[in-house]
Design an enzyme around this catalytic site. Structure first.
Site, short mmCIF file in Angstrom:
data_model
loop_
_atom_site.label_atom_id
_atom_site.label_comp_id
_atom_site.label_asym_id
_atom_site.label_seq_id
_atom_site.Cartn_x
_atom_site.Cartn_y
_atom_site.Cartn_z
N TYR A 184 0.83 -1.21 0.00
CA TYR A 184 0.00 0.00 0.00
C TYR A 184 0.86 1.27 0.00
CZ TYR A 184 -3.49 -3.45 1.25
OH TYR A 184 -4.30 -4.56 1.25
N ASP A 185 0.41 2.24 -0.79
CA ASP A 185 1.12 3.52 -0.90
C ASP A 185 0.48 4.62 -0.05
OD1 ASP A 185 2.86 2.40 -2.78
OD2 ASP A 185 1.46 2.84 -4.42
N THR A 186 -0.83 4.52 0.17
CA THR A 186 -1.56 5.55 0.92
C THR A 186 -2.19 4.92 2.15
OG1 THR A 186 -2.07 6.74 -1.12
CG2 THR A 186 -3.37 7.29 0.83
#
Length: 732
Positions: free
Chosen positions: A18-20
């Site tokens: 996950y990036d956010t």
């Protein structure tokens, strides 16, 4: 079923996926005023990896700016743009999505956070913290429940000052105003704090929903508007986004409804049994015991795994001989560095074991010392004049009577328990022969324009009224509000006014009237004020005591319950702390003077004849008292007394002899052991008050030493007061 994350590889996979990252706050990052475990380390680690971090909270009582202040206090990096509160989301939704008409206004049931966010987007409002709406209505009196066609929406959030008038007005607008929107920041039934839960925003909304027979448009979690606002504002990919929370019905449902994966932590409201039952309201994607667990996994480089060659053979990616030698050299140096580090640590510990280090650095301009501190100012020509004193209300019998109690030991007492032991030598109650005032009034002051009255202030009033002698003491609560009714009508204060009757009075400060006949009469500086309420607070206390006499107690104080009468043979101020600061040694957070005292007259003379004080300074406080004290002794008069620091300000000293932090973590205090706990209890039992030095955003932790040693005994006396037939009977 949700996947439990327990190993380093689990955590690494999660972080890579996950990036956010969207985080709830209460129960995830903090509980009350304390960061939960290593949650802050996890946030810092995610930022180092370049992850985007947002804080999504249903707490609508604070604006984003105020929330930013809490993050700063907790030592957690963030910007206002990363904070999405349900109050901000509601204001943005009204402005940007619903295109709320400019000629309409929003009626608020909630706290200042909602008001601030509506103001920020230019939407007019009413209700909320307005004094007009924070009053009780008489039984069956609906005269104040009037129509207002300008109200185009009712926005509800957690309201700590809820009353029937607010509900009735909101109900009327929603029934009568065509198209009036019914909105809620959130429907959280409870929220966690200090190891327990309290009713949340949903509990505020429920009565209105019941009366209307319909549900509101909910902006906060778990509904879609807040998530869509975040995604659209920052153009985010929901497939690379994860929501982290502790509540199934808000945080996890928020992710489920919005098509976002979720991580549930078990440090807040819900536990495993919540999602394991068949009728669970939501199901997380992952579960972890605490957010801080992600900061603990092994971050060492992964070992190379075997590579499969095209010919089917297997080989290992081996280091070359040169690289092996390099690593060996690094390993040898690492051992040497570790040895040096351990040796250095041992020497440092040995140094601190043998020596006690005290360092305090203060910088003062030599010119300021030479011009403002060293010179002894002349006294006025009238304050100590016998004819003036004889014609005034100054009680010379009290002032000149021989004292049974000496309130100062003659030395600073910074060592060990000296100050507390000295306090313990004073009698617990007045002794026969003491000449004391027939009645003593305690005065305190609340700037109505700075903060609303809260639990801290109510605790002070109880600690005075329930513990001090009922037959001879009373309290006046002074305010700068236009009318005393601004306070007397507050739901939080009315029970005290009813309980204590004539012993508690609210008065409006009229500085012009209080200054009549004093050196400050008609002075242009009477209207001076500052944001901290320091300068005007220092002026008000001197004017009030000069006009009426008594004991001044700052509102950022809590009384321990010890009888104050044993200190009232003398006129006094208090010592600032145990360090004996040469240029700022005195404190007026608590002080006692008789009416028309020549000491107060000299203070007012100094105010009137000296340069104006700097804003947010102690020029009219600590420095004024010190300056006047020096002038008095230079002119051969007996000075006022100075109470030792621990009598009223025990936390202001060195670590080895001060009272602990009043807002400290109770979990840490539980590790003290019975010896230290009883030592603190003994100290508290010997002193009269604890000065809190503002810190208005903090509350006393449940189970902490202030709660156990002061608040609970005080409230026990309040219960006794409430159950007694009369104050006189209770005193007997």
């Amino acid at each position: 079923m949700p996947r439990d994350l327990t190993t380093a590889s689990d955590f690494q996979e999660l972080v890579d996926r996950y990036d956010t990252w969207l985080f709830d706050c209460d129960g995830v990052i903090w509980e009350g005023d304390h960061v939960i475990g290593k949650a802050g380390d996890t946030l810092q680690y995610l930022r180092k990896l370049g992850k985007r971090v947002f804080f999504v909270t249903n707490n609508a009582t604070k604006s984003r700016g105020n929330n930013k202040g809490k993050f700063d206090k907790m030592g957690i990096d963030c910007t206002e743009e990363e904070i999405f509160t349900s109050a901000f989301a509601s204001a943005a939704y009204l402005k940007n999505v619903l295109k709320f008409p400019e000629d309409k206004k929003v009626y608020v049931i909630g706290e200042k956070g909602i008001e601030d966010e509506l103001d920020a987007v230019g939407i007019k409002r009413s209700g909320g913290t307005s004094p007009e709406d924070n009053v009780f209505v008489d039984l069956m009196d609906f005269s104040s429940i009037t129509s207002d066609p300008e109200v185009g929406a009712v926005l509800c959030g957690l309201d700590m000052h809820m009353n029937y008038k607010k509900y009735a007005r909101a109900f009327k607008y929603l029934r009568e105003n065509e198209g009036c929107l019914f909105m809620a920041t959130n429907l959280d039934s409870t929220f966690p704090t200090h190891g327990t839960v309290h009713p949340g925003g949903g509990a505020t909304v429920a009565p209105l929903s019941c009366a209307l027979g319909r549900e509101p448009l909910v902006v906060g979690k778990p509904e879609a508007p807040m998530l869509e606002s975040i995604v659209q504002t920052y153009n985010l990919d929901k497939s690379r986004m994860i929501m982290v929370g502790d509540r199934l019905n808000t945080d996890i449902a928020f992710g489920n409804k919005g098509g976002v994966d979720t991580l549930m932590v078990l440090t807040g409201i819900d536990q495993r049994e919540g999602y394991e039952k068949e009728d669970a309201v939501a199901e997380p994607t992952y579960v972890v015991n605490a957010l801080g667990d992600l900061a603990l996994f092994d971050r060492q480089p992964h070992k190379r795994s075997p590579s499969i060659l095209f010919d089917g053979g297997t080989r290992y990616d081996k280091l070359t001989t040169k690289r092996q030698r390099g690593w060996a050299l690094v390993a040898r140096n690492a051992k040497l560095l570790r040895s040096i580090a351990f040796a250095s640590l041992f020497l440092v510990l040995l140094f601190f074991w043998r020596y006690q280090v005290h360092v305090e650095i203060q910088l003062y301009s030599r010119g300021w010392i030479r011009n403002a501190i060293v010179p002894v100012r002349p006294l006025s020509s009238t304050c100590f004049d016998p004819s003036r004193i004889a014609s005034s209300a100054y009680n010379t019998t009290l002032a000149g009577a021989p004292a049974f109690v000496d309130v100062h030991a003659g030395i600073g007492m910074p060592l060990g328990r000296d100050c507390y032991n000295f306090a313990g030598t004073l009698p617990r109650q007045p002794v026969d022969g003491m000449i004391l005032p027939e009645r003593t009034t305690f005065h305190t002051y609340w700037r109505n324009d700075l903060l609303p009255l809260g639990d801290r202030q109510i605790a002070l009033l109880h600690s005075l009224l329930a513990t001090q002698d009922r037959a001879s003491t009373s309290v006046v609560l002074w305010t700068n509000a236009a009318s005393p009714s601004a306070l007397t009508n507050l739901p939080i204060l009315r029970p005290l006014l009813e309980l204590y009757g004539e012993r508690l009075e609210v008065r409006r400060v009229d500085k012009q009237a209080l200054a009549r006949g004093t050196p400050m009469d008609g002075h242009k500086l009477l209207d001076m004020a500052d944001k901290q309420a320091w300068v005007d607070g220092d002026l008000v206390r001197v004017l009030v005591l000069n006009a009426l006499g008594g004991v001044w107690v700052d509102f950022d104080t809590i009384m321990t319950g010890r009888d104050m009468r044993v200190l009232l043979e003398h006129e006094w101020v208090t010592q600032w702390d145990c360090y004996d600061k040469p240029y700022q040694p005195l404190n007026g957070a608590m002080m006692h003077f008789h009416r028309d005292s020549p000491y107060l007259c000299e203070m007012l003379h100094s105010m009137a004849s000296s340069p104006p004080p700097a804003k947010n300074s102690v020029d009219w406080g600590s420095r004024l008292y010190h300056k006047v004290w020096r002038s008095i002794i230079a002119n051969g008069h007996k000075p006022f007394k100075i109470l030792p620091y621990c009598f009223t300000d025990g936390p202001s000293c060195r670590l080895d002899n001060r009272l602990p932090d009043p807002f400290g973590d109770p979990r840490a205090e539980k590790r003290w052991g019975s010896g230290r706990w009883e030592d603190v209890r003994s100290k508290v039992g010997n002193v009269w008050a604890v000065h809190l030095h503002n810190q208005w955003d903090k509350g006393f932790p449940r189970g902490g030493w202030v709660d156990e040693m002061i608040l609970k005994p005080v409230m026990a006396q309040v219960d006794g007061y409430r159950n007694s037939n009369s104050p006189l009977e209770a005193a007997e």
